[in-house]
Design a protein around this motif. Structure first.
Motif, PDB file in Angstrom:
ATOM      1  N   ASP A 177     -21.626 -51.599 -16.769  1.00 22.75           N
ATOM      2  CA  ASP A 177     -21.433 -50.380 -15.987  1.00 22.75           C
ATOM      3  C   ASP A 177     -20.017 -50.267 -15.430  1.00 22.75           C
ATOM      4  O   ASP A 177     -19.484 -49.164 -15.273  1.00 22.75           O
ATOM      5  N   PHE A 178     -19.419 -51.371 -15.124  1.00 23.91           N
ATOM      6  CA  PHE A 178     -18.059 -51.416 -14.582  1.00 23.91           C
ATOM      7  C   PHE A 178     -17.562 -52.848 -14.756  1.00 23.91           C
ATOM      8  O   PHE A 178     -18.337 -53.745 -15.095  1.00 23.91           O
ATOM      9  N   GLY A 179     -16.262 -53.066 -14.548  1.00 24.52           N
ATOM     10  CA  GLY A 179     -15.796 -54.429 -14.722  1.00 24.52           C
ATOM     11  C   GLY A 179     -14.294 -54.571 -14.590  1.00 24.52           C
ATOM     12  O   GLY A 179     -13.569 -53.621 -14.305  1.00 24.52           O
ATOM     13  N   PHE A 180     -13.830 -55.798 -14.834  1.00 23.06           N
ATOM     14  CA  PHE A 180     -12.403 -56.073 -14.751  1.00 23.06           C
ATOM     15  C   PHE A 180     -12.033 -57.170 -15.738  1.00 23.06           C
ATOM     16  O   PHE A 180     -12.881 -57.898 -16.256  1.00 23.06           O
ATOM     17  N   SER A 181     -10.736 -57.272 -15.983  1.00 23.64           N
ATOM     18  CA  SER A 181     -10.181 -58.304 -16.852  1.00 23.64           C
ATOM     19  C   SER A 181      -9.172 -59.122 -16.064  1.00 23.64           C
ATOM     20  O   SER A 181      -8.245 -58.563 -15.468  1.00 23.64           O
ATOM     21  N   PRO A 182      -9.296 -60.450 -16.058  1.00 22.89           N
ATOM     22  CA  PRO A 182      -8.317 -61.301 -15.366  1.00 22.89           C
ATOM     23  C   PRO A 182      -7.119 -61.567 -16.279  1.00 22.89           C
ATOM     24  O   PRO A 182      -6.869 -62.703 -16.685  1.00 22.89           O
ATOM     25  N   LYS A 428     -14.821 -47.200 -18.906  1.00 20.51           N
ATOM     26  CA  LYS A 428     -14.307 -46.063 -18.147  1.00 20.51           C
ATOM     27  C   LYS A 428     -13.992 -46.498 -16.725  1.00 20.51           C
ATOM     28  O   LYS A 428     -12.961 -46.101 -16.148  1.00 20.51           O
ATOM     29  N   ARG A 429     -14.859 -47.327 -16.160  1.00 19.09           N
ATOM     30  CA  ARG A 429     -14.626 -47.898 -14.832  1.00 19.09           C
ATOM     31  C   ARG A 429     -14.208 -49.359 -15.011  1.00 19.09           C
ATOM     32  O   ARG A 429     -14.915 -50.279 -14.640  1.00 19.09           O
ATOM     33  N   GLY A 430     -13.052 -49.550 -15.604  1.00 21.21           N
ATOM     34  CA  GLY A 430     -12.553 -50.885 -15.860  1.00 21.21           C
ATOM     35  C   GLY A 430     -11.101 -51.013 -15.443  1.00 21.21           C
ATOM     36  O   GLY A 430     -10.305 -50.094 -15.637  1.00 21.21           O
ATOM     37  N   VAL A 431     -10.748 -52.166 -14.855  1.00 18.97           N
ATOM     38  CA  VAL A 431      -9.390 -52.414 -14.393  1.00 18.97           C
ATOM     39  C   VAL A 431      -8.993 -53.836 -14.766  1.00 18.97           C
ATOM     40  O   VAL A 431      -9.812 -54.637 -15.238  1.00 18.97           O
ATOM     41  N   ALA A 432      -7.718 -54.155 -14.561  1.00 20.97           N
ATOM     42  CA  ALA A 432      -7.252 -55.539 -14.668  1.00 20.97           C
ATOM     43  C   ALA A 432      -6.968 -56.046 -13.261  1.00 20.97           C
ATOM     44  O   ALA A 432      -6.496 -55.292 -12.396  1.00 20.97           O
ATOM     45  N   PHE A 433      -7.255 -57.335 -13.041  1.00 25.34           N
ATOM     46  CA  PHE A 433      -7.200 -57.893 -11.688  1.00 25.34           C
ATOM     47  C   PHE A 433      -6.688 -59.326 -11.766  1.00 25.34           C
ATOM     48  O   PHE A 433      -7.420 -60.228 -12.143  1.00 25.34           O
TER      49      PHE A 433
END
Length: 472
Positions: A177-182, A428-433
């Motif tokens: 549903d949403f997430g991030f990439s390190p 769509k609701r994804g970022v890098a962190f």
């Protein structure tokens, strides 16, 4: 937010974290198409690293799935209801080619002056394991969560993302549903420019007083070529002296050269620059464009060297090509001339131009301009393209991650938009962190890549709290 001392929890697992990371860093996971088979789609190295990562997850009690050696995942929270939301974490085990210029073996990781040196230490095996241990802490503390977590690891992030295309098509599960990439930097990357490579094609014709037989430079489209080599003949009087003068002209760039004797009175000239990430070409010294400029100056008459040595030379914004463009929010277009291939007997010689472009322009506009260049036979595009991606600051994903960052660092969080491409844009609701902090030295895609041990541990603590806040 919870009052758990995540930094202390990470410190207690420091030895294990480093051991697990070293087991991954010791694997040469460069893409190697010469080894590509049905069992090893991107070569044996990426598969070996994927399997090693999944074996660590199995050891720690997670349910894992290997999707035909393209990508794999493990899950946490399988006891939650089927309708529970899924937090996706995206990482990758493949690395760019090590290249030359290392002070140690890039696949024999070692710690010097508090830094872990190895290819993949900062991109992306180090951050991946920091994030892995962040989740491991939640599991071992048995903290209650209401969302499932799927930790997905690919094997082709540095090339065409064929791993994720295959994974989503064959995994048999809906997208998270949403997430991030390190796989970038703190405080957050919530916007990424579009990414396309366009290829200029040339004939092998050249008939100047210096004749170009071959030219090669660059390892990957998303890397600044650290060196390039040309085979030339003809009027080569005072070649060494001319090269010395050329090098002195650009002394601040610290370029250097080698000359060898070839067959039939030919000379083999290699010019060395400095590699960098293709998203930030200004941080490198493009050995290929400098060599092309030198050849153009001493008498090679070829559209290939003319464009490489003039229109592309020292221009990372595409100004001389007429492609410069800037958006108020996403910033300016950037261009990296990444791979150069020329053979006088070939009718299809190429220069690969990798563009990171903001909203407001597109790959078709770039293509239209490039097709008008004199001497270019044709222009083609890479099969894979990323469109500009942005998740607003008002999204709960972004605000939560920034609040965790601010709590743990005492620094003010803010949005960032980059030219680099990360798996964060898969959703769509994804970022890098993370995992780089403001002010850290960026050695991604460079020789002597490293990540400081203290950065790795700080990042792991942030990841632990971030995953908890997103999934609790």
């Amino acid at each position: 937010m919870t009052n758990i001392d995540f930094k202390a929890e990470v410190e207690a697992r420091k030895t294990d974290l480093l051991a697990d990371l070293f087991s991954l860093l010791a694997i040469n996971s460069e893409r190697d198409d010469s080894q590509a088979t049905a069992e090893t789609p991107f070569g044996s190295g990426p598969v070996a690293a994927l399997k090693q990562f999944l074996s660590l997850a199995e050891r720690d009690g997670y349910a894992t799935k290997n999707v035909d050696n393209y990508a794999g995942h493990f899950t946490y929270g399988d006891d939650l209801p089927d309708e529970a939301q899924v937090l996706g974490i995206f990482a990758h085990m493949d690395v760019v080619p090590a290249g030359t210029g290392w002070n140690s073996n890039p696949y024999e990781p070692e710690i010097r002056d508090g830094k872990i040196y190895a290819r993949g230490s900062s991109d992306d095996k180090g951050p991946t394991m920091a994030c892995y241990y962040g989740l491991k802490i939640l599991k071992e503390l048995n903290l209650p969560l209401t969302k499932k977590i799927r930790f997905i690891v690919g094997t082709d992030e540095e090339s065409g993302w064929g791993d994720m295309a295959y994974y989503f098509k064959h995994v048999g599960l809906p997208e998270p549903d949403f997430g991030f990439s390190p796989d970038a930097e703190f405080p957050i990357i919530n916007g990424e420019k579009g990414n396309i490579t366009e290829y200029l094609h040339f004939s092998g014709e050249n008939n100047g007083r210096v004749h170009l037989h071959e030219f090669s430079g660059g390892l990957r489209e998303n890397m600044v070529p650290e060196s390039a080599t040309a085979v030339i003949s003809g009027d080569l009087v005072d070649l060494n002296a001319k090269l010395e003068t050329f090098i002195k002209t650009y002394a601040t760039k610290h370029i250097r050269f080698d000359i060898e004797n070839g067959i039939e009175n030919r000379k083999i000239v290699t010019l060395h620059g400095r590699s960098a990430h293709g998203a930030m070409p200004e941080k490198g010294v493009n050995g290929a464009t400098y060599l092309a400029k030198f050849l153009d100056e001493i008498g090679v008459e070829s559209a290939f060297t003319k464009i490489a040595g003039t229109l592309v030379f020292e221009d990372h914004a595409g100004k001389k090509l007429g492609l410069a463009f800037e958006d108020a929010k996403m910033g300016a277009l950037s261009m990296n001339a990444g791979v150069f291939k020329f053979d006088e007997h070939s009718s299809d010689n190429t220069i690969a131009l990798n563009f990171r472009y903001p909203q407001g322009t597109d790959s078709d506009r770039i293509y239209a301009v490039l097709t008008k260049l004199s001497g270019v036979a044709k222009v083609t595009k890479s099969a894979h393209e990323h469109l500009p991606h942005y998740v607003p600051m008002t999204d709960e994903l972004v605000s939560t991650l920034l609040s965790v960052y601010e709590k743990q660092t005492g620094l003010k969080g803010h949005e960032q938009i980059i030219g680099g491409g990360t798996f964060g844009r898969l959703l769509k609701r994804g970022v890098a962190f993370g995992a780089m902090f403001p002010g850290d030295i960026d050695t991604m895609h460079q020789a002597n890549e490293f990540i400081p041990v203290d950065v790795l541990l700080r990042a792991a603590a942030i990841y632990a709290e971030a995953i908890y806040e997103l999934a609790k």
